[in-house]
Design an enzyme around this catalytic site. Structure first.
Site, PDB file in Angstrom:
ATOM      1  N   ASN A  13       0.829  -1.217   0.000  1.00  0.00           N
ATOM      2  CA  ASN A  13       0.000   0.000   0.000  1.00  0.00           C
ATOM      3  C   ASN A  13       0.856   1.257   0.000  1.00  0.00           C
ATOM      4  O   ASN A  13       0.499   2.251  -0.642  1.00  0.00           O
ATOM      5  CB  ASN A  13      -0.970  -0.019   1.183  1.00  0.00           C
ATOM      6  N   ARG A  84      -0.063  -1.453  15.410  1.00  0.00           N
ATOM      7  CA  ARG A  84      -0.038  -1.031  16.815  1.00  0.00           C
ATOM      8  C   ARG A  84      -1.185  -0.059  16.996  1.00  0.00           C
ATOM      9  O   ARG A  84      -1.516   0.691  16.084  1.00  0.00           O
ATOM     10  CB  ARG A  84       1.253  -0.269  17.150  1.00  0.00           C
ATOM     11  N   HIS A 102      -8.124  -0.905   6.518  1.00  0.00           N
ATOM     12  CA  HIS A 102      -8.381  -2.205   7.149  1.00  0.00           C
ATOM     13  C   HIS A 102      -8.961  -3.174   6.114  1.00  0.00           C
ATOM     14  O   HIS A 102      -9.862  -2.804   5.352  1.00  0.00           O
ATOM     15  CB  HIS A 102      -9.353  -2.037   8.328  1.00  0.00           C
ATOM     16  N   GLU A 167      -7.445  -2.569  -2.138  1.00  0.00           N
ATOM     17  CA  GLU A 167      -6.822  -1.570  -1.255  1.00  0.00           C
ATOM     18  C   GLU A 167      -5.977  -0.590  -2.061  1.00  0.00           C
ATOM     19  O   GLU A 167      -6.052   0.625  -1.847  1.00  0.00           O
ATOM     20  CB  GLU A 167      -5.913  -2.266  -0.230  1.00  0.00           C
TER      21      GLU A 167
HETATM   22  C1  GAR Z   1      -3.069  -4.306   4.514  1.00  0.00           C
HETATM   23  O1  GAR Z   1      -3.844  -5.377   4.027  1.00  0.00           O
HETATM   24  C2  GAR Z   1      -3.852  -3.516   5.526  1.00  0.00           C
HETATM   25  O2  GAR Z   1      -5.223  -3.468   5.235  1.00  0.00           O
HETATM   26  C3  GAR Z   1      -3.572  -4.305   6.790  1.00  0.00           C
HETATM   27  O3  GAR Z   1      -2.214  -4.606   6.708  1.00  0.00           O
HETATM   28  C4  GAR Z   1      -1.896  -4.845   5.334  1.00  0.00           C
HETATM   29  C5  GAR Z   1      -0.593  -4.162   5.004  1.00  0.00           C
HETATM   30  O4  GAR Z   1      -0.126  -4.601   3.760  1.00  0.00           O
HETATM   31  N1  GAR Z   1      -3.893  -3.538   7.958  1.00  0.00           N
HETATM   32  C6  GAR Z   1      -4.528  -4.028   9.010  1.00  0.00           C
HETATM   33  O5  GAR Z   1      -4.851  -5.197   9.119  1.00  0.00           O
HETATM   34  C7  GAR Z   1      -4.823  -3.008  10.101  1.00  0.00           C
HETATM   35  N2  GAR Z   1      -5.653  -3.571  11.121  1.00  0.00           N
HETATM   36  P1  GAR Z   1       1.036  -3.822   3.021  1.00  0.00           P
HETATM   37  O6  GAR Z   1       2.192  -3.745   4.008  1.00  0.00           O
HETATM   38  O7  GAR Z   1       1.383  -4.665   1.830  1.00  0.00           O
HETATM   39  O8  GAR Z   1       0.526  -2.467   2.653  1.00  0.00           O
END
Ligand code: GAR
Length: 204
Positions: A13, A84, A102, A167
């Site tokens: 992301n 966190r 999320h 996302e």
């Molecule tokens: C993403 O899928 C985001 O939605 C999730 O962590 C991932 C990070 O992926 N976040 C959560 O679960 C927050 N509660 P990335 O490092 O490839 O962007």
């Protein structure tokens, strides 16, 4: 607006956000040696690693985090895989300026392993949520959501891929809308410059 992105993992992301041209001045990770830090470095964005075990007191962790945000004059914060909970003081100081991504349609499946939880539950639809961060855990006011179908032959990997692709499309759009003042938080309510369902759904 000067943004910081908080990360902790793969950084896919972060990659989408940086490629979208958002003015990201700082990337902070809660874990060392994660791919996200390499992504930031490739784009020439300064990085900081703040690891929890160095700060037994959560308030001290957040004070260090805020110190870095202040040093870089950061105005807005996007969380992207930063696993966190931010402390109340941080949320107070950056009231309405912190967004989180999320991988579920909140309020379904808050917390960790949201994709796995939805997959195990054999839901037909899951999705992605972007929300302003408040003192609760994945409870903040929702800015945008995108549904993602769970196909009959999905594995956890194929469902995860579909969610991540969603996302990458949604989050930068929302961050740019916040950046240009088309969406903001007012008295704990998400307010859109155009109060129009067609615009909101069409836009996001
Ligand atoms: C993403 O899928 C985001 O939605 C999730 O962590 C991932 C990070 O992926 N976040 C959560 O679960 C927050 N509660 P990335 O490092 O490839 O962007």
């Amino acid at each position: 607006m000067k943004w910081a992105v908080l990360v902790g993992g793969t950084g896919s992301n972060l990659e989408a956000i940086l490629s979208s041209g958002l003015d990201v001045r700082l990337v902070i990770s809660h874990r060392a040696q994660v791919r996200a830090l390499g992504v930031a470095a490739q784009h020439g964005v300064p990085t900081r690693v703040i690891v929890g075990r160095d700060y037994p007191d959560r308030a001290d962790y957040d004070a260090s985090l805020r110190g870095q945000l202040e040093e870089f004059d950061i105005e807005r914060v996007a969380m992207a895989g930063f696993l966190r909970w931010l402390q109340p003081e941080t949320i107070r100081v950056y009231q309405g300026q912190i967004l989180n991504l999320h991988p579920s349609l909140l309020p379904a499946y808050p917390g960790l392993h949201a994709i796995e939880q939805a997959f195990e539950a054999r839901v037909w639809w899951t999705g992605v949520t972007v929300h302003f961060v408040d003192e609760g855990h994945d409870t903040g006011p929702i800015v945008a959501q995108a549904p993602v179908p769970r196909m009959a032959d999905d594995t956890l990997e194929t469902l995860s891929d579909r969610i991540h692709r969603t996302e990458h499309a949604l989050y930068p759009k929302v961050l740019h809308a916040v950046d240009r003042g088309a969406v903001w938080l007012q008295d704990h309510v998400v307010t859109y410059a155009k109060e129009d369902d067609a615009w909101i759904h069409g836009h996001f």
